[in-house]
Design a protein around this motif. Structure first.
Motif, PDB file in Angstrom:
ATOM      1  N   THR A 198      32.174 -29.408   9.599  1.00 38.24           N
ATOM      2  CA  THR A 198      31.660 -30.991   8.643  1.00 38.24           C
ATOM      3  C   THR A 198      30.357 -30.807   9.093  1.00 38.24           C
ATOM      4  O   THR A 198      29.249 -30.333   8.003  1.00 38.24           O
ATOM      5  N   VAL A 199      29.713 -30.858  10.324  1.00 39.43           N
ATOM      6  CA  VAL A 199      28.687 -30.875  10.624  1.00 39.43           C
ATOM      7  C   VAL A 199      27.090 -29.514  10.304  1.00 39.43           C
ATOM      8  O   VAL A 199      26.690 -29.822  10.042  1.00 39.43           O
ATOM      9  N   GLU A 228      26.159 -36.987   7.686  1.00 38.80           N
ATOM     10  CA  GLU A 228      26.138 -36.601   9.204  1.00 38.80           C
ATOM     11  C   GLU A 228      26.310 -37.790   9.738  1.00 38.80           C
ATOM     12  O   GLU A 228      27.322 -37.847  10.867  1.00 38.80           O
ATOM     13  N   LYS A 252      30.302 -39.121  10.183  1.00 39.31           N
ATOM     14  CA  LYS A 252      31.342 -37.249  10.700  1.00 39.31           C
ATOM     15  C   LYS A 252      32.346 -38.979  10.914  1.00 39.31           C
ATOM     16  O   LYS A 252      33.652 -38.125  10.517  1.00 39.31           O
ATOM     17  N   THR A 267      36.175 -37.951   8.520  1.00 42.04           N
ATOM     18  CA  THR A 267      36.661 -36.301   9.576  1.00 42.04           C
ATOM     19  C   THR A 267      38.451 -36.741   9.364  1.00 42.04           C
ATOM     20  O   THR A 267      39.041 -36.009   8.785  1.00 42.04           O
TER      21      THR A 267
END
Length: 183
Positions: free
Chosen positions: A8-9, A23, A26, A30
């Motif tokens: 994801t990052v 970010e 996150k 997530t």
């Protein structure tokens, strides 16, 4: 197979159309996305999308893009709630919601999950908030197990589009076993 949080990052940093603000969120993003994608891919849930009135444009955008042939992936079961029950704004009581859930349980024997995008205090939100499997993008409420935003954020529409872009990329990566979203 890459770990979901790191993927994801990396995706946020590499995609020039997704801003860094995501970010920073996150750890909020997530877990709810992982749960939603697990419901789709492992439990065969259908996703029933609901928005508040102001975000109906976004509902159209989601449904126009989630199963685009450009994605080169199988079509996924995403539906507009209004196609099942057009009187969405007339849903006021727990009995109304219970009747709707009964109808959806018959229609989706494998299960379903609501994806709600909009103001938390909107009547439409109550339909999704009463289900433990809902994928919630809520405005103006800090709720655990939801992605929380502010409706007065002047960049809200752009953030929604960026979130959808990341979500759609996550769906593809999970489908093609590039990431494992299960905990």
């Amino acid at each position: 197979m890459q770990e979901f949080l790191n993927w994801t990052v990396d995706t946020i940093r590499e995609d020039r159309l997704i801003s860094p603000w995501l970010e920073e969120k996150k750890f909020e993003w997530t877990p709810i996305v992982a749960r939603n994608i697990t419901n789709i891919l492992d439990k065969n849930f259908s996703i029933i999308v609901i928005t508040d009135k102001e975000r109906e444009w976004f509902l159209s955008y989601i449904l126009s893009n989630i199963n685009s042939s450009k994605l080169n992936r199988p079509f996924l079961p995403f539906y507009d709630f209004r196609s099942f029950y057009r009187y969405i704004d007339g849903v006021k009581s727990d009995d109304d919601i219970s009747n709707i859930r009964d109808m959806l349980n018959i229609s989706f024997p494998n299960g379903y999950s609501f994806w709600y995008i909009g103001k938390s205090q909107d009547n439409r939100a109550n339909i999704a908030k009463m289900s433990k499997n809902s994928f919630l993008w809520l405005f103006d409420e800090e709720k655990q197990d939801a992605f929380n935003l502010k409706s007065n954020d002047e960049a809200l529409d752009m953030k929604l589009l960026q979130m959808f872009r990341l979500y759609n990329k996550t769906l593809s990566a999970a489908l093609f076993a590039q990431i494992n979203v299960e905990n």
